[in-house]
Design a protein around this motif. Structure first.
Motif, mmCIF file in Angstrom:
data_model
loop_
_atom_site.group_PDB
_atom_site.id
_atom_site.type_symbol
_atom_site.label_atom_id
_atom_site.label_comp_id
_atom_site.label_asym_id
_atom_site.label_seq_id
_atom_site.Cartn_x
_atom_site.Cartn_y
_atom_site.Cartn_z
ATOM 1 N N UNK A 79 -54.755 -17.618 -106.071
ATOM 2 C CA UNK A 79 -54.763 -18.574 -105.627
ATOM 3 C C UNK A 79 -55.850 -19.195 -105.717
ATOM 4 N N UNK A 80 -57.083 -19.018 -105.163
ATOM 5 C CA UNK A 80 -57.856 -19.700 -104.652
ATOM 6 C C UNK A 80 -58.779 -19.682 -106.158
ATOM 7 N N UNK A 81 -59.105 -18.916 -106.917
ATOM 8 C CA UNK A 81 -59.350 -19.371 -108.424
ATOM 9 C C UNK A 81 -58.526 -20.380 -108.948
ATOM 10 N N UNK A 82 -56.662 -20.614 -108.945
ATOM 11 C CA UNK A 82 -56.470 -21.612 -109.452
ATOM 12 C C UNK A 82 -56.365 -22.719 -108.759
ATOM 13 N N UNK A 83 -56.534 -22.585 -107.250
ATOM 14 C CA UNK A 83 -56.398 -23.771 -105.972
ATOM 15 C C UNK A 83 -57.822 -24.454 -107.235
ATOM 16 N N UNK A 84 -58.982 -23.611 -106.632
ATOM 17 C CA UNK A 84 -60.548 -24.212 -107.353
ATOM 18 C C UNK A 84 -60.129 -25.256 -108.754
ATOM 19 N N UNK A 85 -59.317 -24.788 -109.595
ATOM 20 C CA UNK A 85 -59.458 -25.129 -111.554
ATOM 21 C C UNK A 85 -58.515 -26.204 -111.064
ATOM 22 N N UNK A 86 -57.149 -26.572 -110.408
ATOM 23 C CA UNK A 86 -56.897 -27.504 -109.919
ATOM 24 C C UNK A 86 -56.873 -28.390 -108.718
ATOM 25 N N UNK A 87 -58.204 -28.527 -107.705
ATOM 26 C CA UNK A 87 -58.710 -29.577 -107.074
ATOM 27 C C UNK A 87 -57.626 -29.306 -105.789
ATOM 28 N N UNK A 88 -57.702 -27.637 -105.321
ATOM 29 C CA UNK A 88 -57.035 -28.164 -104.103
ATOM 30 C C UNK A 88 -58.006 -26.768 -103.209
ATOM 31 N N UNK A 89 -56.636 -27.161 -102.068
ATOM 32 C CA UNK A 89 -57.290 -26.509 -100.813
ATOM 33 C C UNK A 89 -57.573 -24.940 -101.377
ATOM 34 N N UNK A 90 -58.881 -24.407 -101.789
ATOM 35 C CA UNK A 90 -59.515 -23.054 -102.019
ATOM 36 C C UNK A 90 -58.977 -22.350 -100.868
ATOM 37 N N UNK A 91 -59.935 -22.235 -99.338
ATOM 38 C CA UNK A 91 -59.689 -21.228 -98.436
ATOM 39 C C UNK A 91 -58.139 -20.975 -98.310
ATOM 40 N N UNK A 92 -56.847 -22.151 -97.804
ATOM 41 C CA UNK A 92 -55.755 -22.382 -97.485
ATOM 42 C C UNK A 92 -55.076 -21.708 -98.837
ATOM 43 N N UNK A 93 -55.366 -21.929 -99.405
ATOM 44 C CA UNK A 93 -54.790 -21.168 -100.844
ATOM 45 C C UNK A 93 -54.613 -19.865 -100.702
ATOM 46 N N UNK A 94 -56.261 -19.445 -100.663
ATOM 47 C CA UNK A 94 -55.925 -17.537 -100.503
ATOM 48 C C UNK A 94 -55.982 -17.317 -99.294
ATOM 49 N N UNK A 141 -61.043 -5.697 -93.489
ATOM 50 C CA UNK A 141 -62.198 -4.457 -95.033
ATOM 51 C C UNK A 141 -60.737 -6.430 -95.872
ATOM 52 N N UNK A 142 -59.807 -6.009 -95.817
ATOM 53 C CA UNK A 142 -58.772 -7.583 -96.408
ATOM 54 C C UNK A 142 -59.059 -8.864 -96.057
ATOM 55 N N UNK A 143 -59.563 -8.615 -94.367
ATOM 56 C CA UNK A 143 -60.291 -9.999 -94.582
ATOM 57 C C UNK A 143 -61.721 -10.517 -95.326
ATOM 58 N N UNK A 144 -62.093 -9.798 -94.853
ATOM 59 C CA UNK A 144 -63.470 -9.898 -95.409
ATOM 60 C C UNK A 144 -63.200 -9.545 -96.883
ATOM 61 N N UNK A 145 -63.002 -9.214 -97.602
ATOM 62 C CA UNK A 145 -62.941 -9.054 -98.822
ATOM 63 C C UNK A 145 -62.406 -10.094 -99.481
ATOM 64 N N UNK A 146 -61.598 -10.628 -98.902
ATOM 65 C CA UNK A 146 -60.772 -11.956 -99.608
ATOM 66 C C UNK A 146 -62.075 -13.425 -98.496
ATOM 67 N N UNK A 147 -62.104 -13.459 -97.420
ATOM 68 C CA UNK A 147 -63.158 -14.344 -97.177
ATOM 69 C C UNK A 147 -61.832 -15.153 -96.399
ATOM 70 N N UNK A 172 -45.007 -28.623 -102.322
ATOM 71 C CA UNK A 172 -46.691 -28.181 -101.763
ATOM 72 C C UNK A 172 -47.505 -27.747 -103.018
ATOM 73 N N UNK A 173 -48.738 -28.116 -103.392
ATOM 74 C CA UNK A 173 -48.920 -26.751 -104.518
ATOM 75 C C UNK A 173 -49.727 -25.897 -104.315
ATOM 76 N N UNK A 174 -50.525 -25.726 -102.437
ATOM 77 C CA UNK A 174 -50.445 -24.272 -102.460
ATOM 78 C C UNK A 174 -49.102 -23.468 -102.467
ATOM 79 N N UNK A 175 -47.788 -23.809 -102.651
ATOM 80 C CA UNK A 175 -46.870 -22.984 -102.163
ATOM 81 C C UNK A 175 -46.457 -22.435 -103.917
ATOM 82 N N UNK A 176 -46.723 -23.727 -105.150
ATOM 83 C CA UNK A 176 -46.876 -23.490 -106.352
ATOM 84 C C UNK A 176 -47.931 -21.824 -106.369
ATOM 85 N N UNK A 177 -48.963 -22.053 -106.316
ATOM 86 C CA UNK A 177 -50.501 -21.479 -106.945
ATOM 87 C C UNK A 177 -50.502 -20.270 -106.750
#
Length: 517
Positions: free
Chosen positions: A344-359, A302-308, A411-416
């Motif tokens: 993390x996904x929302x912040x990555x989207x605002x900062x232009x990062x990899x959304x799925x990797x951040x999630x 359910x967690x993987x489904x909810x987060x995509x 990395x950007x992902x780690x900071x996010x």
């Protein structure tokens, strides 16, 4: 008698005739052989003579060819010797020219050395004159100012240091003001958008579970004869049952949340079934274990489904499901991981990062908490080991390792993930601390501030999110106050662990008080 004599004579005559014939044959064959030998000898002589003539001819031809080859080699050798001599002559001329050039340069260098030596002597004389002049001027200045050279030097350095400190403080203040203004504006915008888009439950769980009872009589059946039922249940689940404290309820107490859940499910089944004895208890505990395992798997999926977040190893999904039964400061760790993943996904989207990797990194950042009570080490190192074991992305592993500052985030992902983790933990109602830990953190905050020179008193306020520091005005000036605030901030960042941020407010004031009578 005559017959035998006649036979003997006949035989003798026959032998003689045979002997004569043999002799004659031998003589004839000898003549023929001699004739053939003579012919062979003549033929051999002719062959020998022909061979000699051919050998002489070959010899003459070989001599001619050898003489021609020798002549050609001699010509080539003489040509090569002439070329080498010519090259040697050219090299000798070049070397001679270089020697002449070097001689000229050597003469020029000697002339320059003489000129430099002369200038050095002149400079030495000028230095001596300057030294004497300086001593005279220093003596004159000391007489005029009434200060020695060391005192004057100290006075100048003090003035320069004061000016530099003032300029440094002003520059730090100006740069910090500009940077903070821009950073606050940008950060508030990004965090505001991320938080607005992420809805989270305000929950608080405890380390105990309460099972309601239909009546007080059920407590005796749960305890059993001489306590055998309750002992069986506690032995099979590893959880303590507290029965007498709360009316019409049983409290399950244990450190392991999964074991506590198994005990809760088993006890509820036993209460509904009504048949409570050791064999039935064992059966219900096994059923409860299977149900909890199914729940763990379902919660992980359910967690993987909810987060995509997809493509996770089945064991990782199972560990995520275990986080459903784990709490940290009263916050459900799986809900916290899901919230961090969304943020993390929302912040990555605002900062232009990899959304799925951040999630993905946000969902797995606290993975080690699923087994930190079973394995030696912090949940960060355990999480890193698990991620490496199941071949996770290197950026995800780095984000797990850096989300509590164990290593620097590169990395950007780690900071996010760091920011999202802090947001999830610091929002109102997310976590709760026990009073002892809370007081220790406030005392440590005030202790750090009081350790600096010039601090009169410090007060940790707003649940430790701000510290107000009163300084002695005669010891700390306005410029020193800016630097003092900066130093205290660095010390707090290096020594304290806290959610969100802490505001350091340095206050310097001078009061003049008088009374009109």
């Amino acid at each position: 008698m005559n017959l035998w004599i006649g036979i003997a004579i006949g035989l003798v005559l026959a032998v003689l005739a045979a002997f004569v014939a043999f002799k004659f044959g031998i003589s004839y064959r000898q003549k023929i052989a001699e004739a053939e030998i003579g012919s062979a000898e003549e033929q051999a002589k002719r062959i020998v003579e022909d061979a000699k003539k051919a050998a002489e001819s070959k010899k003459r031809e070989a001599l001619v060819e050898a003489k021609e080859e020798i002549h050609r080699n001699r010509v080539e050798y003489e040509k090569e010797v002439r070329e080498r001599r010519s090259e040697i002559n050219r090299q000798e001329r070049r070397i001679q020219q270089k020697e002449e050039t070097l001689d000229k340069k050597t003469e020029a260098l000697e002339q320059k050395e003489e000129q430099l030596a002369k200038k050095n002597r002149e400079l030495d004389g000028q230095k001596e004159e300057i030294r004497k002049l300086k001593e005279t001027q220093v003596e004159l200045l000391e007489k005029i100012s009434g200060l020695t050279a060391e005192e004057a030097k100290e006075y100048l350095l003090k003035n320069i240091e004061s000016e530099v400190r003032h300029e440094t403080a002003m520059m730090i203040k100006e740069i910090e003001s500009q940077a903070k203004e821009e950073a606050d504006k940008r950060a508030k915008n990004i965090l505001g958008l991320a938080i607005q888009k992420c809805a989270a439950d305000h929950v608080a769980e405890t380390t105990v579970s309460v099972v309601p009872l239909p009546s007080e009589d059920m407590k005796g059946r749960i305890i059993g004869r001489e306590g055998r039922n309750i002992r069986t249940l506690e032995t099979l689940t590893g959880i303590d049952l507290i029965i007498d404290d709360t009316p019409e309820a049983v409290i399950l107490s244990g450190f392991d949340p999964i074991r506590r859940e198994i005990a809760r499910v088993a006890l509820e089944k036993l209460i509904v079934d009504g048949r409570i004895h050791p064999a039935r208890i064992e059966e219900m505990v096994e059923r409860a274990k299977k149900e909890v395992e199914a729940t763990i798997k379902q919660q992980g999926e359910q967690a993987t489904f909810e987060t995509g977040v997809h493509g996770l190893h089945p064991e990782v999904v199972k560990l995520l499901g275990k986080l459903h039964f784990r709490t940290s400061y009263g916050q459900n760790v799986l809900k916290h991981a899901i919230e961090v993943s969304h943020l993390s996904g929302l912040l990555a989207g605002e900062l232009g990062g990899d959304i799925m990797l951040a999630k993905r990194a946000g969902l797995l950042h606290d993975l080690g908490k699923a087994v930190d009570h079973e394995t030696e080490g912090t949940h960060v190192t355990i999480g890193v080991d698990i991620a490496k074991k199941y071949k996770e992305n290197q950026e995800v592993i780095h984000a797990i390792h850096a989300h509590h500052g164990d290593i620097e985030a590169t990395t950007l992902v780690a900071s996010i993930v760091q920011a999202a983790d802090a947001i999830s933990a610091a929002r109102p109602g997310a976590r709760r601390e026990n009073i002892e830990t809370y007081i220790k953190r406030l005392e440590k905050l005030e202790e750090i501030a009081d350790s600096f020179k010039g601090v009169d008193k410090s007060y940790a306020i707003q649940a430790g999110r701000e510290i107000r520091i009163m300084v002695k005005p005669e010891t700390v000036n306005d410029d020193d106050a800016v630097i003092l605030a900066r130093d205290i901030v660095k010390r707090i960042e290096s020594e304290l662990q806290y959610p969100g941020q802490i505001k350091v407010n340095v206050i310097r004031e001078t009061r003049a008080v008088d009374y009109a009578k």
